[in-house]
Write an enzyme that holds these catalytic residues in place. Structure first.
Site, PDB file in Angstrom:
ATOM      1  N   GLU A   1      10.187   1.219  10.547  1.00 18.45           N
ATOM      2  CA  GLU A   1      11.262   2.202  10.335  1.00 18.45           C
ATOM      3  C   GLU A   1      10.595   3.564  10.424  1.00 18.45           C
ATOM      4  O   GLU A   1       9.862   3.973   9.520  1.00 18.45           O
ATOM      5  CB  GLU A   1      11.932   1.973   8.976  1.00 18.45           C
TER       6      GLU A   1
ATOM      7  N   GLU B   1      10.182  15.945  15.329  1.00 13.70           N
ATOM      8  CA  GLU B   1      10.627  15.769  13.944  1.00 13.70           C
ATOM      9  C   GLU B   1       9.926  16.794  13.050  1.00 13.70           C
ATOM     10  O   GLU B   1       8.713  16.751  12.869  1.00 13.70           O
ATOM     11  CB  GLU B   1      10.340  14.356  13.457  1.00 13.70           C
TER      12      GLU B   1
ATOM     13  N   LYS C   1       0.860  -1.189   0.000  1.00 14.45           N
ATOM     14  CA  LYS C   1       0.000   0.000   0.000  1.00 14.45           C
ATOM     15  C   LYS C   1       0.893   1.234   0.000  1.00 14.45           C
ATOM     16  O   LYS C   1       1.568   1.515   0.992  1.00 14.45           O
ATOM     17  CB  LYS C   1      -0.912   0.045   1.220  1.00 14.45           C
TER      18      LYS C   1
ATOM     19  N   CYS D   1      13.942  10.730   7.020  1.00 20.75           N
ATOM     20  CA  CYS D   1      14.057  10.370   8.433  1.00 20.75           C
ATOM     21  C   CYS D   1      15.499  10.418   8.911  1.00 20.75           C
ATOM     22  O   CYS D   1      15.765  10.612  10.099  1.00 20.75           O
ATOM     23  CB  CYS D   1      13.479   8.977   8.664  1.00 20.75           C
TER      24      CYS D   1
END
Length: 497
Positions: free
Chosen positions: A257, A390, A183, A291
């Protein structure tokens, strides 16, 4: 104004199941937007429960078929053919990915599409060299350990590097004999849609299937499906928690992750020019939406003034433009929502301990598009939200330190632990730093690099599990211990008279 030349006519792909592209679905429409123009490229009907069920059933049939028992050489040949097909479609895939993500096309073509092809070649090589364990210490038995594919893998790709990271999951899953349903992110599905279409030309029917839709609907149905055996997700930490909880209810192995807030430590003993170039690369490539970005730059006081001056000058000189322009270094952020998120971290004038040195606003000169100026701030307090949350954009936070001990405390002062960067020409400093830093990856005197043989995964809120050669083998296979007597056994004869 540059317009995005989408190759051919893009089908509104709801799903790809058993090799067939399905464009009609009953789910609500999802708008796929070009971040450079904010125009809708296409609307995709979300794959509902019935399509998810069909996709999983197709993967289950393929898993029960001949692929997992195929000779390794034949499976290797198929994987390499997948890589060749990606190479042949590089320009088409790069345009789709750029149109959907806003990443400059040079970075997409040279790094992300090239990486996608390499993913398949890497796992083709890996499965040809993997070995099994044999135990012969017991004089009466030989015991060996087989690794067998797990089954049907649910793979969920992120929006920041869909083809590069989605292909890593596909290649790993099928290399070890599994079938899969992927997906893509509902925000950036176009590149992965076309990639999966291309793979149908080579792979057995139903081995790789695709469903498009939102995470809370299509993704949730896929993860919870009772015929899905394992789950791999790359994306945000909050979403990862929800997915892992859902997978856990079905006792399904899962790798996550997730996010990062990586420290880039630059000691006085660093090669100044190399460290400067790399610091810019680690926070501003991919529009800062990665990331592993070195978003927290920690500079030792002896070179801090010189470094900050040079870094800010270079950041201000970065070329902002349409992602298809060959000289663009910073393109638009992936969505208006994400642009607002990044701008929400820009300090106002009365913030104590935070100073805005560059950027902090929408880039001037653009009537449309999610363009932002590269932003640089200095932050005195590591507990400031700029250093803790973040941001996921072209937003660098610089903090000065005096001693190595202070640097390690600053670097480790976060709930994330994906990547650390260290810059020093002193080997003792490098060796001490790699030991003291709490992150899954430490890059010493280098910007971002991936050694696919080694595990890539983080500590803390950066995830669970890892990707890479042996790490993927451990995840996408399960162990079977087989013991065989060396000679006829003298067994007790219970009940004999």
């Amino acid at each position: 104004m540059i317009s995005t030349p989408i190759p051919g006519t893009i089908p509104a792909v709801s799903a790809i199941i058993d090799g067939a592209t399905i464009t009609a679905a009953s789910g609500p429409p999802i708008a796929v937007v070009d971040p450079a123009t904010e125009e809708v490229i296409i609307e995709i009907a979300e794959a509902g429960d019935a399509l998810v069920d069909r996709a999983v059933a197709a993967a289950r049939r393929a898993f029960e078929g001949p692929w997992r028992r195929m000779d390794v050489e034949a499976r290797q040949a198929a994987l390499r053919s997948c890589a060749d097909r990606i190479d042949a479609a590089t320009d088409e895939l790069a345009i789709l990915e750029t149109a959907n993500t806003g990443i400059p096309i040079g970075q997409v073509r040279d790094r992300q599409i090239a990486r996608a092809a390499y993913n398949f070649r890497f796992f083709a090589d890996y499965i040809g060299q993997s070995t099994s364990e044999l135990y012969e210490q017991d004089p009466n038995y030989l015991t060996f350990v087989r690794r067998e594919p797990v089954g049907v893998a649910a793979l969920i790709a992120p929006w920041n590097a869909p083809i590069a990271l989605g292909s890593m999951k596909i290649a790993a899953a099928i290399a070890f004999g599994n079938a899969c349903v992927i997906k893509p992110s509902e925000q950036a599905p176009l590149g992965v849609d076309r990639l999966v279409e291309l793979l149908q030309e080579i792979l057995p029917t139903g081995l790789v299937n695709l469903v498009n839709g939102r995470g809370v609907t299509t993704g949730d149905r896929l993860v919870r499906h009772d015929q899905v055996d394992l789950v791999s997700f790359t994306g945000g930490t909050a979403t990862g928690r929800a997915i892992m909880a859902a997978a856990g209810q079905g006792l399904k192995p899962a790798t996550m992750e997730l996010g990062g807030k990586s420290a880039n430590i630059i000691f006085d003993s660093a090669d100044f020019d190399q460290a400067l170039d790399a610091a810019l690369l680690s926070i501003f490539t991919t529009n800062g939406q990665q990331c592993l970005a070195g978003s927290r730059i920690l500079v030792q006081r002896g070179i801090a003034d010189r470094f900050i001056e040079a870094f800010v000058a270079r950041a201000k000189a970065l070329r902002i433009g349409h992602p298809l322009a060959p000289d663009t270094e910073i393109g638009p952020l992936a969505s208006r929502r994400h642009l607002d998120h990044v701008l929400g971290f820009v300090p106002v004038s009365d913030r104590t301990g935070v100073q805005l040195l560059a950027g902090g606003r929408r880039a001037p000169g653009f009537d449309h598009g999610n363009y932002i100026e590269p932003t640089v701030v200095t932050v005195a307090d590591i507990n400031d939200r700029i250093c803790q949350d973040e941001i996921f954009g072209p937003f660098a936070a610089i903090t000065t330190f005096d001693t190595a001990e202070e640097a390690y405390a600053l670097a480790n002062g976060t709930r994330f632990g994906l990547v650390s960067y260290v810059w020093s020409q002193d080997i003792a400093t490098i060796m001490e730093a790699q030991d003291r830093l709490s992150s899954g990856i430490v890059w010493c005197n280098t910007p971002m690099m991936r050694e696919l043989r080694a595990p890539f995964g983080g500590y803390g809120d950066s995830g669970v599990g890892a990707e890479g050669g042996r790490a993927c083998e451990a995840f996408y296979t399960r162990q079977k211990t087989v013991s065989i007597p060396r000679r006829p056994l003298g067994l007790r004869k219970l009940g004999a008279r």
